[in-house]
Design a protein around this motif. Structure first.
Motif, short mmCIF file in Angstrom:
data_model
loop_
_atom_site.label_atom_id
_atom_site.label_comp_id
_atom_site.label_asym_id
_atom_site.label_seq_id
_atom_site.Cartn_x
_atom_site.Cartn_y
_atom_site.Cartn_z
N SER A 1 0.83 -1.21 0.00
CA SER A 1 0.00 0.00 0.00
C SER A 1 0.87 1.26 0.00
O SER A 1 1.67 1.46 0.91
N PRO A 2 0.71 2.13 -1.02
CA PRO A 2 1.47 3.40 -1.02
C PRO A 2 1.18 4.24 0.21
O PRO A 2 2.10 4.85 0.79
N ALA A 3 -0.09 4.30 0.62
CA ALA A 3 -0.44 5.11 1.78
C ALA A 3 0.21 4.57 3.04
O ALA A 3 0.66 5.34 3.90
N LEU B 1 4.12 5.09 7.31
CA LEU B 1 5.19 4.53 8.13
C LEU B 1 6.42 5.42 8.12
O LEU B 1 7.06 5.64 9.17
N SER B 2 6.77 5.96 6.96
CA SER B 2 7.95 6.85 6.89
C SER B 2 7.72 8.12 7.70
O SER B 2 8.62 8.60 8.39
N ILE B 3 6.51 8.65 7.65
CA ILE B 3 6.18 9.83 8.45
C ILE B 3 6.24 9.50 9.93
O ILE B 3 6.72 10.29 10.75
N ALA B 4 5.74 8.32 10.29
CA ALA B 4 5.74 7.92 11.70
C ALA B 4 7.15 7.83 12.25
O ALA B 4 7.42 8.27 13.38
N VAL B 5 8.07 7.28 11.47
CA VAL B 5 9.46 7.15 11.94
C VAL B 5 10.10 8.53 12.12
O VAL B 5 10.72 8.82 13.14
N ALA B 6 9.92 9.39 11.11
CA ALA B 6 10.52 10.73 11.19
C ALA B 6 9.95 11.54 12.34
O ALA B 6 10.68 12.20 13.09
N THR B 7 8.64 11.49 12.51
CA THR B 7 8.00 12.25 13.58
C THR B 7 8.31 11.66 14.94
O THR B 7 8.51 12.40 15.92
N GLY B 8 8.33 10.34 15.01
CA GLY B 8 8.64 9.70 16.28
C GLY B 8 10.00 10.08 16.82
O GLY B 8 10.17 10.35 18.01
N LEU B 9 10.98 10.13 15.93
CA LEU B 9 12.33 10.51 16.34
C LEU B 9 12.36 11.93 16.92
O LEU B 9 13.14 12.23 17.82
N TYR B 10 11.47 12.78 16.42
CA TYR B 10 11.39 14.14 16.91
C TYR B 10 10.92 14.19 18.37
O TYR B 10 11.14 15.17 19.07
N GLY B 11 10.29 13.11 18.82
CA GLY B 11 9.84 13.04 20.21
C GLY B 11 10.98 13.10 21.21
O GLY B 11 10.77 13.45 22.38
N ILE B 12 12.19 12.74 20.77
CA ILE B 12 13.35 12.83 21.67
C ILE B 12 13.55 14.26 22.14
O ILE B 12 13.80 14.51 23.33
N SER B 13 13.40 15.21 21.23
CA SER B 13 13.59 16.61 21.61
C SER B 13 12.51 17.06 22.58
O SER B 13 12.79 17.81 23.53
N PHE B 14 11.27 16.60 22.37
CA PHE B 14 10.22 16.98 23.32
C PHE B 14 10.50 16.41 24.70
O PHE B 14 10.32 17.09 25.71
N PHE C 1 -5.92 9.55 17.36
CA PHE C 1 -4.90 9.49 16.31
C PHE C 1 -5.10 10.55 15.24
O PHE C 1 -4.41 10.54 14.21
N THR C 2 -6.02 11.49 15.46
CA THR C 2 -6.27 12.56 14.50
C THR C 2 -5.30 13.71 14.77
O THR C 2 -5.53 14.56 15.63
N ILE C 3 -4.20 13.71 14.03
CA ILE C 3 -3.15 14.70 14.19
C ILE C 3 -2.74 15.20 12.81
O ILE C 3 -3.28 14.75 11.79
N ASP C 4 -1.79 16.12 12.75
CA ASP C 4 -1.35 16.66 11.47
C ASP C 4 -0.90 15.56 10.52
O ASP C 4 -1.27 15.55 9.34
N GLU C 5 -0.08 14.64 11.03
CA GLU C 5 0.54 13.65 10.15
C GLU C 5 -0.47 12.65 9.60
O GLU C 5 -0.44 12.31 8.41
N GLU D 1 -7.28 3.58 0.56
CA GLU D 1 -5.94 4.10 0.85
C GLU D 1 -5.99 5.23 1.86
O GLU D 1 -5.08 5.41 2.67
N GLN D 2 -7.05 6.03 1.83
CA GLN D 2 -7.21 7.08 2.83
C GLN D 2 -7.27 6.49 4.22
O GLN D 2 -6.63 6.98 5.15
N ARG D 3 -8.05 5.42 4.36
CA ARG D 3 -8.16 4.78 5.67
C ARG D 3 -6.83 4.17 6.10
O ARG D 3 -6.42 4.31 7.25
N ARG D 4 -6.15 3.47 5.18
CA ARG D 4 -4.87 2.86 5.53
C ARG D 4 -3.86 3.92 5.94
O ARG D 4 -3.13 3.77 6.92
N GLY D 5 -3.80 5.01 5.17
CA GLY D 5 -2.85 6.07 5.49
C GLY D 5 -3.10 6.68 6.85
O GLY D 5 -2.17 6.94 7.62
#
Length: 271
Positions: A6-8, A13-26, A104-108, A121-125
């Motif tokens: 699934s493209p979505a 998943l890529s957004i989740a990894v990038a955003t999750g890593l940002y949690g270290i700073s928070f 789970f309704t957030i920007d990402e 795909e909207q639902r999967r994403g």
């Protein structure tokens, strides 16, 4: 379609990894602002909206009251309610998903969902990005909070200015037109002028009030047939209108109350 194809799902998943890593700073900033590790972790677990969390600890770090910190965080969190209305119009979660989806309704998750055309795909994403960010954000918040405790004085590492940098990083990509830029500049000026005269946490509330007034005036001009400068370009909102679909010839079609249209050829993707 399996999630791995699934493209979505891949985007989410890529957004989740990038955003999750940002949690270290928070996490590090949370303990640097005076919260302990459990309190910092609880903010990510329960509040779970990055901009609001940074606003909360920013006010606390500046010596503001809990009420001012909560008000600032709430103002930034209002956008999630707007996202919720859009997502409900797009794929209307039912059953237990209806009660879980708001967390789970957030920007990402919203961005991942509205970037897809097929309803499935909207639902999967949405679910992959939302759940993925939630899990990784909380994991890395805990790591950052524990590491922040070990770092000592945050000023020695430049962490005292990281919250400001984080806000600029969140805001900068959203300023896509002249009007959003003008509002941002006016609000920044109002904040700077208010800082010497009001308690910590109040300047951001003043800036929000200024932004609301300017936005109302802009809407009033547009409703009267006098678009403001920069109208017609992208502003601060999501890029996709979930209430309509566009046919191959570029004509908008009303998709009905639940976003479905028998003519758009995509009904098969909905449960």
């Amino acid at each position: 379609m399996p999630l791995r194809h699934s493209p979505a799902a891949r985007i989410g998943l890529s957004i989740a990894v990038a955003t999750g890593l940002y949690g270290i700073s928070f996490g590090a900033l949370g303990v640097a602002s005076g919260l302990d590790v459990p309190q910092t972790v609880a903010l990510s677990l329960l509040m779970f909206t990055g901009g609001s969390q940074f606003a909360f600890i920013g006010v606390v770090a500046g010596g503001g009251s809990g009420a001012a910190a909560t008000a600032a965080a709430t103002l930034l969190g209002v956008r999630n309610a707007v996202y919720g209305m859009q997502l409900n119009a797009m794929f209307a979660p039912a059953g237990w998903r209806r009660f879980v989806a708001p967390q789970f309704t957030i920007d990402e998750s919203t961005a991942t969902a509205v970037g897809q055309e097929a309803p499935a795909e909207q639902r999967r994403g949405f679910w992959v990005a939302g759940v993925g960010v939630f899990v990784l954000w909380n994991v890395f918040t805990a790591i950052g909070a524990l590491a922040g405790n070990a770092l000592g004085d945050p000023k020695q590492w430049g962490l005292d200015g990281a919250a400001v940098a984080a806000f600029l990083g969140l805001l900068w990509p959203r300023l896509k037109g002249r009007e959003p830029w003008a509002i941002a500049v006016v609000c920044a000026l109002a904040t700077v002028l208010a800082v010497p005269f009001v308690p910590p946490g109040v300047p951001i509330l003043i800036a929000a009030l200024v932004a609301a007034v300017l936005g109302w005036l802009s809407h009033a001009r547009a409703a009267a047939g006098r678009p403001a400068a920069g109208a017609g370009v992208e502003g601060l909102g999501p890029d996709l209108d979930p209430y309509s679909r566009r046919d191959p010839h570029g004509d908008d079609r009303d998709s009905g109350d639940d976003g479905r249209n028998a003519d758009d050829g995509r009904n098969g993707g909905r449960a």
